[in-house]
Write an enzyme that holds these catalytic residues in place. Structure first.
Site, PDB file in Angstrom:
ATOM      1  N   THR A 175      -5.295  42.077  41.864  1.00 45.29           N
ATOM      2  CA  THR A 175      -4.783  40.978  42.673  1.00 45.29           C
ATOM      3  C   THR A 175      -5.991  40.269  43.261  1.00 45.29           C
ATOM      4  OG1 THR A 175      -2.769  42.195  43.237  1.00 45.29           O
ATOM      5  CG2 THR A 175      -3.332  40.327  44.621  1.00 45.29           C
ATOM      6  N   TYR A 205      -3.612  48.913  45.561  1.00 42.30           N
ATOM      7  CA  TYR A 205      -2.230  49.361  45.709  1.00 42.30           C
ATOM      8  C   TYR A 205      -1.595  49.533  44.333  1.00 42.30           C
ATOM      9  CZ  TYR A 205      -0.736  44.434  45.082  1.00 42.30           C
ATOM     10  OH  TYR A 205      -0.518  43.158  44.598  1.00 42.30           O
ATOM     11  N   THR A 271      -1.477  49.313  38.394  1.00 48.22           N
ATOM     12  CA  THR A 271      -2.523  49.330  39.412  1.00 48.22           C
ATOM     13  C   THR A 271      -2.843  47.902  39.847  1.00 48.22           C
ATOM     14  OG1 THR A 271      -4.375  49.163  37.855  1.00 48.22           O
ATOM     15  CG2 THR A 271      -3.542  51.380  38.343  1.00 48.22           C
ATOM     16  N   GLU A 272      -3.281  47.756  41.085  1.00 44.43           N
ATOM     17  CA  GLU A 272      -3.725  46.464  41.599  1.00 44.43           C
ATOM     18  C   GLU A 272      -4.993  46.681  42.424  1.00 44.43           C
ATOM     19  OE1 GLU A 272      -2.640  43.611  40.795  1.00 44.43           O
ATOM     20  OE2 GLU A 272      -0.581  43.857  40.089  1.00 44.43           O
ATOM     21  N   VAL A 273      -6.122  46.274  41.875  1.00 47.31           N
ATOM     22  CA  VAL A 273      -7.410  46.330  42.557  1.00 47.31           C
ATOM     23  C   VAL A 273      -7.659  44.973  43.219  1.00 47.31           C
ATOM     24  CG1 VAL A 273      -9.903  46.573  42.191  1.00 47.31           C
ATOM     25  CG2 VAL A 273      -8.322  48.030  40.949  1.00 47.31           C
TER      26      VAL A 273
END
Length: 303
Positions: A175, A205, A271-273
């Site tokens: 993100t 998140y 996944t969101e880094v």
């Protein structure tokens, strides 16, 4: 405050037609190279992996071959895992994280789990650091029957005979600040709707499938990644990316057509880094992706 999009393409309140898509497309120029960054790494791994070409994308004069890497000596008695990256081509650590997993971490699962890794689902978008494909379509809303995205359709077709074999699927995303500064306004303009700003989650998140969230699985990944980068906290409304936070660093989503739901796997996550934070680095973002994959696989193997 909600507002009509002031995006420089199209007319506020009117969906794009072919002319607007063509105008948008003309602005998308390559700034990096799929062949050099991704394919060269895949080719270097052919000794250790069964490398398969599962499709070819043609957009104008551009051709891109799609690659999957599969464990050698695939054992039907072992559990199977799918790892995907680059569904959104601009999300760099998803692509580089999948490649890093292949080169540094995957050997730990030899003889324990069958692995299938798709490092870059959307090469046209990867080269242009773009969320959409050539047709201004979001691939990660297009994993549906009669998909409008070539990238999604090719992967669906490839996975169809395998989809019931997978026990776990981890889809690697980011993100970024451009989600709000560029891609959300562009989407509102494309669709002719009101642009609704949404706070960008600050930190790592996970997005779980609301129909099968598997909280312990998500928690195990969060617990591992917290040692690499920090975990996002809820905004003032108790939300992550506009959705109520279900657990620390986890939201449950009902959005349809996403890559993480392309198989029948019991354990799935996206996944969101957050790479734009001054408190993290590109290397930490890549590491967070590989740690997330390993934590997810280890959790499944421990059940």
């Amino acid at each position: 405050m909600n507002q009509l999009s002031t995006y420089p393409i199209g007319t506020s309140g009117k969906p794009w037609g072919a002319a607007e898509v063509a105008q948008w497309r003309a602005q998308q120029q390559p700034s990096r190279h799929y062949q050099e960054d991704v394919v060269s790494v895949i080719e270097s791994l052919q000794t250790d992996w069964d490398v398969t070409t599962y499709g070819e994308i043609q957009y104008g004069d551009d051709y891109f071959t799609l690659y999957a890497l599969q464990s050698k000596d695939w054992d039907p008695d072992l559990p199977c895992a799918l790892i995907t990256g680059g569904v959104h081509g601009y999300e760099t650590s998803g692509v580089l994280g999948a490649l890093r997993f292949l080169t540094h971490d995957a050997n730990a699962y030899t003889g324990r789990m069958n692995l299938l890794v798709i490092p870059c689902v959307s090469p046209w978008a990867y080269e242009r650091i773009q969320r959409w494909n050539y047709d201004a379509v979001d691939p990660n809303r297009s994993f549906i029957e009669s998909s409008p995205a070539q990238e999604a359709a090719a992967l669906i077709h490839f996975l169809k005979p395998l989809k019931t074999q997978f026990i776990v699927h981890i889809d690697l995303h980011e993100t970024t600040d451009t989600d709000e500064s560029e891609f959300a306004p562009a989407k509102a303009a494309r669709d002719g709707v009101v642009f609704e700003p949404c706070p960008i989650p600050d930190g790592f998140y996970l997005v779980a499938n609301a129909a099968k969230p598997v909280p312990d699985f998500q928690a195990a990944i969060i617990a591992a990644v917290q040692h690499v980068t920090y975990i996002a906290v809820a905004d003032e409304n108790g939300c992550l990316d506009g959705t109520p936070m279900a657990a620390r660093g986890v939201l449950n989503s009902s959005v349809q057509g996403v890559c993480a739901d392309v198989t029948n796997a019991a354990y799935t996550t996206t996944t969101e880094v957050y790479p734009d934070s001054p408190m993290t680095t590109p290397e930490q973002c890549i590491k967070a992706q590989t740690v997330a994959v390993c934590a997810g696989l280890d959790f499944v193997l421990s059940r």
